[in-house]
Scaffold this motif. Structure first.
Motif, PDB file in Angstrom:
ATOM      1  N   ALA A  35       2.451   1.599  -3.457  1.00 19.04           N
ATOM      2  CA  ALA A  35       1.481   2.032  -4.467  1.00 19.04           C
ATOM      3  C   ALA A  35       1.110   3.495  -4.286  1.00 19.04           C
ATOM      4  CB  ALA A  35       0.229   1.152  -4.404  1.00 19.04           C
ATOM      5  N   SER A  36       0.990   3.940  -3.033  1.00 24.19           N
ATOM      6  CA  SER A  36       0.639   5.346  -2.778  1.00 24.19           C
ATOM      7  C   SER A  36       1.769   6.269  -3.200  1.00 24.19           C
ATOM      8  CB  SER A  36       0.334   5.549  -1.290  1.00 24.19           C
ATOM      9  OG  SER A  36      -0.757   4.745  -0.899  1.00 24.19           O
ATOM     10  N   PRO A  72      -6.586   4.110 -12.242  1.00 25.29           N
ATOM     11  CA  PRO A  72      -6.923   3.267 -11.085  1.00 25.29           C
ATOM     12  C   PRO A  72      -5.703   2.452 -10.649  1.00 25.29           C
ATOM     13  CG  PRO A  72      -7.837   2.348 -13.113  1.00 25.29           C
ATOM     14  CD  PRO A  72      -7.296   3.699 -13.480  1.00 25.29           C
ATOM     15  N   ARG A  73      -5.546   2.349  -9.353  1.00 25.05           N
ATOM     16  CA  ARG A  73      -4.421   1.623  -8.780  1.00 25.05           C
ATOM     17  C   ARG A  73      -4.798   0.182  -8.472  1.00 25.05           C
ATOM     18  NH1 ARG A  73      -2.214   6.139  -4.454  1.00 25.05           N
ATOM     19  NH2 ARG A  73      -1.613   7.732  -6.011  1.00 25.05           N
ATOM     20  N   GLU A  74      -3.834  -0.699  -8.703  1.00 23.53           N
ATOM     21  CA  GLU A  74      -4.071  -2.115  -8.406  1.00 23.53           C
ATOM     22  C   GLU A  74      -4.158  -2.359  -6.906  1.00 23.53           C
ATOM     23  OE1 GLU A  74      -1.890  -6.454  -9.013  1.00 23.53           O
ATOM     24  OE2 GLU A  74      -0.853  -4.599  -9.579  1.00 23.53           O
ATOM     25  N   ILE A  75      -3.272  -1.704  -6.136  1.00 18.21           N
ATOM     26  CA  ILE A  75      -3.236  -1.874  -4.686  1.00 18.21           C
ATOM     27  C   ILE A  75      -3.873  -0.647  -4.059  1.00 18.21           C
ATOM     28  CG2 ILE A  75      -1.783  -2.313  -2.689  1.00 18.21           C
ATOM     29  CD1 ILE A  75      -1.694  -4.526  -4.774  1.00 18.21           C
ATOM     30  N   SER A  76      -5.018  -0.835  -3.454  1.00 18.25           N
ATOM     31  CA  SER A  76      -5.715   0.286  -2.805  1.00 18.25           C
ATOM     32  C   SER A  76      -5.326   0.350  -1.334  1.00 18.25           C
ATOM     33  CB  SER A  76      -7.227   0.105  -2.931  1.00 18.25           C
ATOM     34  OG  SER A  76      -7.632  -1.109  -2.303  1.00 18.25           O
ATOM     35  N   LYS A  77      -5.485   1.529  -0.762  1.00 16.95           N
ATOM     36  CA  LYS A  77      -5.127   1.732   0.641  1.00 16.95           C
ATOM     37  C   LYS A  77      -6.226   1.191   1.550  1.00 16.95           C
ATOM     38  CE  LYS A  77      -3.871   5.255   4.015  1.00 16.95           C
ATOM     39  NZ  LYS A  77      -3.671   6.696   4.282  1.00 16.95           N
ATOM     40  N   GLU A  78      -5.858   0.234   2.390  1.00 12.80           N
ATOM     41  CA  GLU A  78      -6.800  -0.378   3.321  1.00 12.80           C
ATOM     42  C   GLU A  78      -6.441  -0.093   4.773  1.00 12.80           C
ATOM     43  OE1 GLU A  78      -9.450  -1.931   2.395  1.00 12.80           O
ATOM     44  OE2 GLU A  78      -9.075  -2.201   0.257  1.00 12.80           O
ATOM     45  N   GLU A  89       0.823  -1.214   0.000  1.00 17.87           N
ATOM     46  CA  GLU A  89       0.000   0.000   0.000  1.00 17.87           C
ATOM     47  C   GLU A  89       0.856   1.262   0.000  1.00 17.87           C
ATOM     48  OE1 GLU A  89      -2.813  -0.201   3.163  1.00 17.87           O
ATOM     49  OE2 GLU A  89      -3.620  -2.127   2.520  1.00 17.87           O
TER      50      GLU A  89
END
Length: 686
Positions: free
Chosen positions: A644-645, A652-658, A641
């Motif tokens: 990716a950030s 659109p990003r493959e790895i979203s922030k969770e 995350e």
């Protein structure tokens, strides 16, 4: 008688008289000649003393010169044909010179003879003086030996340990000590002390005689009581037979206990110590522990002592050698001799001690202890009985194998080599292989097994006498470690079985240490080998530094999230969970990333490997593997995350922030927030 006969007799008598007269005249002439020659010899001998040798040499030289000149003159006269008178004069002169040379020659011989005689006389005098010197030296040596004998002479009384002077004058009576004379005369003092010693020994001899008489009386009394007890034994057996129903009703098997104790008397000393200490521990601390004696009792009775066994073995070897010399048919092959030597070296005692450790969950560990007669060590055969509700695992199928379940029960105790240093020399002497080759036949000689039997082998030392203190010291700790090892291996197998299905099961006690949502998933878990681990480039430092050993347990885990893939190499020691597992990872996302080229991967490994103590709250640490795996999944989410950030890609990003974190990077090292704070539910930096 006729006139002719008378005339013949007279003529014969006259002839004999004439012959004797001639003989007498001849003898007188010889005597005169000898006297003359002797007188001449002694005259020349006396003349030698008055003449100078140097002057005779000069005379000799001048005479020789005259002879040469005379010879030359005679030759010249002959050549000139001079008158014979002159030549005869020269010849007479030469003859006189020759006579002079003969005289000089005789004088030289006389002088040489006298020199030899003088030399021989001097030699005789020197030899006589030398002989006198040798006699004197021999006398000196003899006297020195006699002096040394006198100095080294020890009287018998010197070997007697006498009482001290203070005690002598204090205890000895006055009629023996005589202090008025012995204190000033050492010889009298010595005699007085010897008299007192003799008196004391007489008293002790009398006391010994009385003691022997008392001993004989006691022995007679003991014998009579022993006969009484022997007569009482059949009656007691009858009483015990009658009480068997009562023992069975009250669950008090006294007969069984007595029989086991009688059998225990035939155990070798180490197994006897192990049996007695284990029975005492069972009675005092653990009722679930079962100990028994198995084996051939009759064969054990035939073995009286280990020394007799060794003598029998040596005798049998000698008999075999004699038989082999007598007949070639009975001569054994090389393989047969090696097999016989192996059986002799690896022979076990007929009796063994079986120890059953029953756990509360229904699992049982069965240990059979054998004693090696020739090697003098204890070996262990291991068997495990599992409950029906235990999970099975493909990757952890050998975790409960007898050859590895008790490895490193104590640090460094692999059970692969004999703890007795003398065994390797014994096997080499018999032409056998290393002890490791025979473990499958005799069992594993763990150090803790020797301790339970009261044996302790020191470096460069032989077998010690079994001591109960050693067994007592290690008994409780060893039983505790055995139970903990079985429990931890069963829990480890349960965790590996869950990993094979992709589930990381966290104990409810530890669920609060992790976020409620973890996106990364464990997709593969399988067994690995040391060769696979050592072949990886990012594990080379661990192998080189000795952090990882070939005897460790290796697994490979694959974790996925989207297109990102993490491969984790997990290394566990046999002493799990006391030593936490070691994780080393590589990430394949866009390119391969390891601790060698990405500092954040190194921080992730540090979070899992170094700070594992946060994942152990209670006394039981058996689920540390699942907790570390859950933390690795959590850290993988943070890594992806934050990466990716921080990327500049649009769309659109493959790895979203969770996950929630205050800062994505911090400090010069740009470290990531791998630490989770369960109280506020966010991730922070360490």
């Amino acid at each position: 008688m006729s006139k002719e006969e008378k005339t013949e007799k007279r003529s014969k008598r006259a002839i004999r008289k004439e012959a004797s007269e001639q003989k007498r005249i001849k003898q007188d002439a010889i005597m005169k000649e000898s006297k003359l020659s002797a007188s001449l010899f002694y005259a020349e001998e006396a003349e030698v003393d008055t003449r100078s040798p140097e002057k005779d040499v000069e005379i000799f030289k001048s005479t020789c010169a005259d002879i040469r000149q005379a010879m030359l003159d005679i030759r010249s006269l002959k050549d000139k044909k001079a008158p014979h008178d002159e030549i005869d004069d020269k010849r007479v002169s030469v003859t006189l010179d020759f006579i002079n040379l003969k005289k000089l020659n005789r004088l030289a011989h006389v002088r040489c003879k006298k020199v030899r005689e003088n030399t021989n006389e001097a030699k005789q005098r020197i030899d006589q003086y030398h002989l006198q010197l040798q006699n004197l030296l021999y006398e000196i040596m003899h006297l020195e030996k006699e002096i040394n004998k006198c100095l080294e002479f020890k009287s018998k009384d010197e070997e007697i340990e006498l009482v001290s002077l203070e005690e002598f004058y204090k205890t000895a009576p006055a009629d023996i000590s005589h202090p008025e004379t012995t204190k000033t005369d050492q010889h009298q003092q010595r005699l007085a002390r010897l008299d007192w010693e003799l008196e004391q020994r007489k008293q002790l001899a009398k006391k010994l005689k009385d003691s022997k008489q008392s001993k004989e009386g006691l022995a007679h009394e003991i014998k009579s009581k022993q006969e009484y007890l022997e007569n009482l034994q059949p009656k007691l057996k009858t009483v015990l037979e009658a009480t068997k129903p009562v023992q069975e009703y009250l669950d008090m098997p006294f007969d069984q206990i007595r029989e086991e104790q009688e059998t225990a008397r035939h155990l070798p000393p180490p197994l006897y110590v192990l049996y007695m200490q284990t029975s005492a521990y069972r009675q005092a601390c653990d009722k679930n522990l079962q100990v028994s004696i198995i084996g051939d009792l009759e064969a054990a009775k035939a073995i009286k002592s280990r020394s007799q066994v060794v003598e029998e073995d040596s005798d049998s070897d000698q008999e075999e050698q004699e038989h082999s010399k007598k007949s070639k048919r009975r001569r054994k092959t090389q393989d047969g001799r090696v097999e016989e030597r192996k059986q002799q070296a690896l022979r076990k005692h007929p009796l063994a001690v079986k120890l059953d450790i029953n756990c509360k969950d229904g699992n049982s560990l069965h240990l059979t202890f054998h004693f090696m007669l020739t090697m003098g060590i204890i070996t262990v055969d291991i068997n495990l009985t599992l409950a029906e509700n235990n999970a099975s695992s493909v990757s952890g199928s050998d975790l409960l194998a007898p050859k590895s379940i008790l490895t490193d029960l104590y640090p460094g105790d692999h059970g692969n080599t004999s703890p007795n240093p003398a065994n390797q020399y014994e096997l080499r002497k018999l032409g056998l292989k290393d002890f490791t080759s025979y473990i499958s036949e005799v069992g594993r000689p763990y150090l803790w097994a020797q301790w339970l039997g009261g044996l302790q082998f020191l470096e460069n030392n032989a077998v010690n006498t079994p001591e109960e203190d050693i067994s007592f010291t290690h008994m409780q700790e060893t039983i505790r470690r055995l139970k903990r090892r079985v429990r931890s291996r069963l829990c480890l197998m349960k965790q590996t079985a869950a990993f094979e299905t992709g589930n990381v099961v966290v104990d409810p006690e530890y669920q609060g240490l992790f976020p409620s949502k973890i996106v990364s998933r464990l997709t593969s878990w399988k067994r690995a080998t040391y060769e696979d681990f050592a072949a990886l480039p990012y594990t080379e430092a661990l192998v080189t530094d000795g952090v990882v050993e070939e005897s460790d347990i290796f697994f490979t885990a694959i974790i996925d999230r989207g297109s990102a893939k993490m491969t984790a190499q997990v290394v566990m020691t046999h002493d799990y969970p006391k030593v936490a597992p070691l994780f080393t990872v590589s990430v394949l996302w866009q390119h391969e990333r390891t601790a060698m080229n990405d500092e954040h991967i190194k921080e992730m490994e540090e979070e899992v490997n170094v700070h594992h103590e946060e994942l152990m709250k209670s006394k039981s640490c058996d689920t540390i593997l699942s907790n570390q795996m859950q933390r690795l999944l959590m850290c993988f989410d943070i890594y992806l995350e934050t990466e990716a950030s921080g990327s500049e890609e649009e769309g659109p990003r493959e790895i979203s922030k969770e996950k929630i974190y205050n800062r994505m990077l911090r400090g010069p090292s740009r470290s990531k927030p791998y630490r989770y704070c369960p109280d506020i539910g966010i991730f922070t930096h360490r």
